[in-house]
Scaffold this motif. Structure first.
Motif, mmCIF file in Angstrom:
data_model
loop_
_atom_site.group_PDB
_atom_site.id
_atom_site.type_symbol
_atom_site.label_atom_id
_atom_site.label_comp_id
_atom_site.label_asym_id
_atom_site.label_seq_id
_atom_site.Cartn_x
_atom_site.Cartn_y
_atom_site.Cartn_z
ATOM 1 N N GLY A 271 1.044 -1.120 0.014
ATOM 2 C CA GLY A 271 0.015 0.065 -0.035
ATOM 3 C C GLY A 271 0.916 1.325 0.212
ATOM 4 N N ALA A 272 2.069 1.311 0.798
ATOM 5 C CA ALA A 272 2.900 2.154 0.874
ATOM 6 C C ALA A 272 3.621 2.628 -0.626
ATOM 7 N N TYR A 273 3.786 1.578 -1.211
ATOM 8 C CA TYR A 273 4.505 1.658 -2.767
ATOM 9 C C TYR A 273 3.254 2.273 -3.499
ATOM 10 N N GLU A 274 2.251 1.723 -3.570
ATOM 11 C CA GLU A 274 1.095 2.615 -4.363
ATOM 12 C C GLU A 274 0.897 4.015 -4.250
ATOM 13 N N ALA A 275 1.031 4.414 -2.614
ATOM 14 C CA ALA A 275 0.503 5.579 -2.424
ATOM 15 C C ALA A 275 1.727 6.564 -2.710
ATOM 16 N N ASN A 276 2.723 5.913 -2.902
ATOM 17 C CA ASN A 276 3.925 6.747 -3.494
ATOM 18 C C ASN A 276 4.224 6.680 -4.925
ATOM 19 N N HIS A 277 2.885 5.984 -5.566
ATOM 20 C CA HIS A 277 3.196 6.280 -7.022
ATOM 21 C C HIS A 277 3.757 5.266 -7.793
ATOM 22 N N ASN A 278 4.280 4.185 -7.100
ATOM 23 C CA ASN A 278 5.337 3.184 -7.324
ATOM 24 C C ASN A 278 4.246 1.999 -7.640
ATOM 25 N N LEU A 279 3.643 1.748 -8.727
ATOM 26 C CA LEU A 279 2.592 0.763 -8.920
ATOM 27 C C LEU A 279 3.462 -0.553 -9.147
ATOM 28 N N ASP A 280 4.540 -0.551 -9.908
ATOM 29 C CA ASP A 280 5.199 -1.850 -10.147
ATOM 30 C C ASP A 280 5.827 -2.507 -8.895
ATOM 31 N N MET A 281 6.370 -1.783 -7.910
ATOM 32 C CA MET A 281 6.992 -2.407 -6.657
ATOM 33 C C MET A 281 5.753 -2.713 -5.745
#
Length: 183
Positions: free
Chosen positions: A125-135
């Motif tokens: 979720g933190a990756y997604e919130a930081n716009h790193n959808l791949d990670m």
């Protein structure tokens, strides 16, 4: 609630530290979180090293959107006990509200201290919130590799695909959830 009411009847028979906790829990049950928070803080003034009280002050501060206080107390708990998972959860949730970049840093620390499904889901979720959808997607896939029974990761993958505008792949993942007997 009955147990707390019974404890209140005999409150003069329990140690002082527990008296604070009983009164604060009663306020919590009555959904008076500000009163509960004030009572726990009063208890901490008298017992400044009481880890559970520190955690509850951080927890209540988070739920009352008093994020600076939550960060302060939850970090104090983790300085005492870096394996206190509830503190990592609430600290992560607090940073989720305050600063996604710090949330991501905290998510990595949480996972390093307490590797497990919850820590991995938080990191995704933190990756997604930081716009790193791949990670984020890679992390959900790692969760399924380590914990194949985790339905939340499959839902996370579907959500990740939706964020990308890839509705065909999202639909396929959601179909997997629908077809799963456990969902």
């Amino acid at each position: 609630e009955a147990a707390i009411n019974k404890a209140l009847q005999y409150i003069d028979r329990v140690p002082e530290k527990e008296q604070f906790m009983i009164r604060a829990e009663k306020a919590d049950i009555e959904r008076n979180l500000p009163k509960s928070l004030a009572l726990y803080k009063e208890g901490l003034r008298k017992y400044p090293d009481e880890k559970e009280m520190m955690y509850i002050v951080g927890d209540l501060s988070y739920h009352l959107a008093e994020y600076d206080s939550a960060i302060y107390y939850l970090n104090k708990v983790l300085a005492i006990d870096p394996r206190f998972e509830r503190a990592w959860q609430h600290l992560s949730w607090t940073y989720r509200e305050v600063d996604p970049a710090i949330w991501l840093e905290t998510a990595h620390k949480y996972l390093a201290n307490i590797p497990g499904e919850g820590a991995y889901m938080n990191l995704a979720g933190a990756y997604e919130a930081n716009h790193n959808l791949d990670m984020g997607l890679q992390t959900y896939e790692k969760i399924l590799e380590l914990y194949p029974e985790n339905l939340g990761a499959t839902g996370g993958i579907a959500g990740n695909y939706i964020m990308r505008g890839n509705f065909t792949s999202a639909s396929a993942e959601l179909q997997n959830l629908i077809a799963d007997d456990r969902s």
